[in-house]
Design a protein around this motif. Sequence first.
Motif, PDB file in Angstrom:
ATOM      1  N   GLY A   8      10.973   0.298  -0.992  1.00 54.84           N
ATOM      2  CA  GLY A   8       9.819   1.110  -0.637  1.00 54.84           C
ATOM      3  C   GLY A   8       9.300   0.905   0.772  1.00 54.84           C
ATOM      4  N   SER A  17       0.101   4.913   4.482  1.00 56.27           N
ATOM      5  CA  SER A  17       0.252   4.177   3.231  1.00 56.27           C
ATOM      6  C   SER A  17       1.723   4.035   2.864  1.00 56.27           C
ATOM      7  N   ARG A  19       4.074   2.426  -0.772  1.00 55.08           N
ATOM      8  CA  ARG A  19       4.062   1.744  -2.060  1.00 55.08           C
ATOM      9  C   ARG A  19       5.371   0.997  -2.215  1.00 55.08           C
ATOM     10  N   SER A  21       7.936  -1.418  -4.385  1.00 54.39           N
ATOM     11  CA  SER A  21       8.309  -1.653  -5.777  1.00 54.39           C
ATOM     12  C   SER A  21       9.105  -2.946  -5.881  1.00 54.39           C
ATOM     13  N   PHE A  68      -4.920  -3.171  -0.134  1.00 52.33           N
ATOM     14  CA  PHE A  68      -3.719  -3.295  -0.974  1.00 52.33           C
ATOM     15  C   PHE A  68      -4.132  -3.389  -2.444  1.00 52.33           C
ATOM     16  N   THR A  69      -3.303  -2.820  -3.306  1.00 49.50           N
ATOM     17  CA  THR A  69      -3.523  -2.909  -4.742  1.00 49.50           C
ATOM     18  C   THR A  69      -2.206  -3.249  -5.429  1.00 49.50           C
ATOM     19  N   SER A  71      -0.114  -3.787  -9.014  1.00 48.17           N
ATOM     20  CA  SER A  71      -0.151  -3.326 -10.394  1.00 48.17           C
ATOM     21  C   SER A  71       1.216  -3.574 -11.025  1.00 48.17           C
ATOM     22  N   TYR A  80       4.242  -3.144  -8.575  1.00 47.66           N
ATOM     23  CA  TYR A  80       4.031  -2.330  -7.382  1.00 47.66           C
ATOM     24  C   TYR A  80       3.019  -2.995  -6.448  1.00 47.66           C
ATOM     25  N   GLN A  82       0.655  -1.196  -3.702  1.00 49.75           N
ATOM     26  CA  GLN A  82       0.179  -0.021  -2.967  1.00 49.75           C
ATOM     27  C   GLN A  82      -0.536  -0.506  -1.717  1.00 49.75           C
ATOM     28  N   MET A  83      -0.084  -0.073  -0.573  1.00 47.93           N
ATOM     29  CA  MET A  83      -0.638  -0.526   0.704  1.00 47.93           C
ATOM     30  C   MET A  83      -1.225   0.675   1.440  1.00 47.93           C
ATOM     31  N   ASN A  84      -2.531   0.664   1.607  1.00 41.60           N
ATOM     32  CA  ASN A  84      -3.234   1.738   2.309  1.00 41.60           C
ATOM     33  C   ASN A  84      -3.803   1.217   3.625  1.00 41.60           C
TER      34      ASN A  84
END
Length: 127
Positions: A8, A17, A19, A21, A68-69, A71, A80, A82-84
């Motif tokens: 990813g 952003s 994401r 994996s 970042f999140t 999950s 995952y 998630q990088m914003n």
Amino acid sequence: QVHLVESGGGLVQAGDSLRLSCAASGRSLAIYTIGWFRQAPGKGREGVSCISHSNSGTSYKDSVKGRFTISRDNAKNTVYLQMNSLKPEDTAVYYCTPIAPLSCGDYSHLYYPIGAWGQGTQVTVSS
């Protein structure tokens, strides 16, 4: 032992952003607490985020909190990241690996990897 493959990454501009994996094979990922780490050029590897196997509790490095999140989808055997609002200082190779469950706490520098390192995925953020 579980085998993890990161994907990813890419080249993006500041503010974009991505994401990442972390896909598992060989064993169920559900039994593992997973950490994301990164290594920038010329620097050591550092903990970025982790997610608990038991209650999906999460932890983040201070500099990525709110951006970042992490999950997990145990049905897909994948974790995952998630990088914003990416910044140039987020540029690094990102890795995932199992970590000692009790190390997934308030301090990212204490994440304790217990698995093998994969090849990682390159994230490059241009200014």
